[in-house]
Design an enzyme around this catalytic site. Sequence first.
Site, PDB file in Angstrom:
ATOM      1  N   ALA A 110       0.860  -1.188   0.000  1.00  0.00           N
ATOM      2  CA  ALA A 110       0.000   0.000   0.000  1.00  0.00           C
ATOM      3  C   ALA A 110       0.898   1.240   0.000  1.00  0.00           C
ATOM      4  O   ALA A 110       2.067   1.173   0.386  1.00  0.00           O
ATOM      5  CB  ALA A 110      -0.934   0.013   1.203  1.00  0.00           C
ATOM      6  N   PHE A 111       0.323   2.368  -0.404  1.00  0.00           N
ATOM      7  CA  PHE A 111       1.149   3.575  -0.561  1.00  0.00           C
ATOM      8  C   PHE A 111       1.722   4.043   0.770  1.00  0.00           C
ATOM      9  O   PHE A 111       2.685   4.809   0.800  1.00  0.00           O
ATOM     10  CB  PHE A 111       0.339   4.697  -1.212  1.00  0.00           C
ATOM     11  CG  PHE A 111      -0.469   5.525  -0.251  1.00  0.00           C
ATOM     12  CD1 PHE A 111      -1.702   5.097   0.202  1.00  0.00           C
ATOM     13  CD2 PHE A 111       0.027   6.723   0.222  1.00  0.00           C
ATOM     14  CE1 PHE A 111      -2.435   5.848   1.106  1.00  0.00           C
ATOM     15  CE2 PHE A 111      -0.698   7.493   1.130  1.00  0.00           C
ATOM     16  CZ  PHE A 111      -1.925   7.045   1.576  1.00  0.00           C
ATOM     17  N   LYS A 112       1.140   3.583   1.881  1.00  0.00           N
ATOM     18  CA  LYS A 112       1.635   4.030   3.187  1.00  0.00           C
ATOM     19  C   LYS A 112       3.097   3.645   3.411  1.00  0.00           C
ATOM     20  O   LYS A 112       3.780   4.250   4.225  1.00  0.00           O
ATOM     21  CB  LYS A 112       0.733   3.511   4.298  1.00  0.00           C
ATOM     22  CG  LYS A 112      -0.642   4.165   4.244  1.00  0.00           C
ATOM     23  CD  LYS A 112      -1.480   3.910   5.464  1.00  0.00           C
ATOM     24  CE  LYS A 112      -2.743   4.746   5.455  1.00  0.00           C
ATOM     25  NZ  LYS A 112      -3.685   4.395   4.377  1.00  0.00           N
ATOM     26  N   ASP A 113       3.580   2.649   2.675  1.00  0.00           N
ATOM     27  CA  ASP A 113       4.997   2.274   2.777  1.00  0.00           C
ATOM     28  C   ASP A 113       5.924   3.431   2.387  1.00  0.00           C
ATOM     29  O   ASP A 113       7.021   3.538   2.923  1.00  0.00           O
ATOM     30  CB  ASP A 113       5.300   1.082   1.861  1.00  0.00           C
ATOM     31  CG  ASP A 113       4.696  -0.224   2.379  1.00  0.00           C
ATOM     32  OD1 ASP A 113       4.643  -0.410   3.608  1.00  0.00           O
ATOM     33  OD2 ASP A 113       4.290  -1.043   1.534  1.00  0.00           O
ATOM     34  N   MET A 116       6.019   5.482   5.613  1.00  0.00           N
ATOM     35  CA  MET A 116       6.381   4.741   6.818  1.00  0.00           C
ATOM     36  C   MET A 116       7.815   4.227   6.742  1.00  0.00           C
ATOM     37  O   MET A 116       8.549   4.263   7.728  1.00  0.00           O
ATOM     38  CB  MET A 116       5.384   3.598   6.983  1.00  0.00           C
ATOM     39  CG  MET A 116       5.103   3.232   8.389  1.00  0.00           C
ATOM     40  SD  MET A 116       4.361   4.542   9.400  1.00  0.00           S
ATOM     41  CE  MET A 116       2.637   4.101   9.355  1.00  0.00           C
TER      42      MET A 116
END
Length: 461
Positions: A110-113, A116
């Site tokens: 997911a783009f949150k990587d 994060m």
Amino acid sequence: MRYISTRGQAPVLSFEEAMLTGLARDGGLYVPESIPTMSHAEIAGLAGQSYEQVAFTVMRPFIGDSFTDEEFREIIQKAYAGFGHEARAPLVQLGANHFLLELFHGPTLAFKDFAMQLIGQLFQVALKKRGERVTIVGATSGDTGSAAIEAFRGLDAVDVFILFPHGRVSDVQRRQMTTPDEANVHALAMDGDFDDCQARLKDMFNDFDFRDGVRLAGVNSINWARVLAQVVYYFTSAVALGAPHRKVSFTVPTGNFGDIFAGFIAKQMGLPIDQLVIATNQNDILHRTMETGAYTKAGVTPSISPSMDIQVSSNFERALFYAYGQDGAAVADQMNDLSKGGFTISQGAVDFLRENFASGRASEDETMASIKATYLRTGEVLCPHSAVAVKVAQEHLGDSPMITLATAHPAKFPDAVKRACGQDAPLPARMADLFERDERVTRVANDMDTLQTLIRERTGN
Ligand SMILES: *Cc1c(COP(=O)(O)O)cnc(C)c1O
């Protein structure tokens, strides 16, 4: 570079302090005192550079003296080394003037990587220099928790505890949280739903004895460092399609307004963005706000794009801050009214928002139809969040190339994808053994004492 609160009453901090603090003490969110700009020539000079090189150039002015150039370059290298695509954020073409920016090639798909992974390395270097150790506690409905665990696993200055609602996350999401075997990772399956998890997290931050005792730190989407990391792919994708010599547009599937706010920052920095389109699912508070000028809370109806099922969009406060001409007192007034159910934005501020953002929504049926039609037309299998955005983007196609952000890999939501287009959505080969790995998880009651005792014991505080 100094950071100020959107409510104007908290201490002014450096980049590193704002990152380690998260939420400002006056309840506001940190923003840079002024937004650095890039010239036409500087943006043109990004063409042909690697993702990591662009990341350094775009983010460097925001970091101030918190990290040296050499440290920051190394942090960026490490952050993106685990991605499954050399371009990090590749573009694929969906139509004559419509492109998909695939942001799901990171370790948790997911783009949150993007944010994060960077924040994990930034925390590690900052804490090492300070000789400190922190305890990160997060609550998740799925994607944030797995991205946080993946980013902080094995880092020796950090323990990471993630609360997720027992039985209410997908198998892929759960296994991404329970299969890392490093000692500093603690996956906690709590009785209750996501709101219960968030409520316990809030209680922990409000218990100052506990907060200071275990040195609690937060990495939720209001953290400025997360927003900053997301500015980079607006530049890489726009430049690949001809910016700054021509304008481009973006459509962004939106929940907490972090990702699309990063696009607003890119525009303020000088990237020639034509339209910046907010795409919401049936939980459409942001779309309604743009239409009516009133921000009014309604209940959340669970959808097939769960990472956008929100009631209060926390980063929207940052957009309001700019809409009100950086007047912290005006923002604080509005946010106080939120506890009474909502507020009406002043005409001038609404005009500012409409000049900078367009918006649209997709119902559940429209989301399913978007997955199916895109698959039939292009062969691209979309996750439900990305499908919401593709539907809204199609209503905003114009002269400039449209870039739609694809925020998760379809394999994270295989059931909805299969129902929509009849296709299986297999995991990428590099994580095909996810279902064979051993799980490690602690089942916990929805109870403050139990949680605090467990966290104190495990961190030795
Ligand atoms: C978190 C998330 C979103 C929403 O992003 P915001 O920055 O909160 O607007 C959209 N899609 C997916 C897959 C997500 O995980």
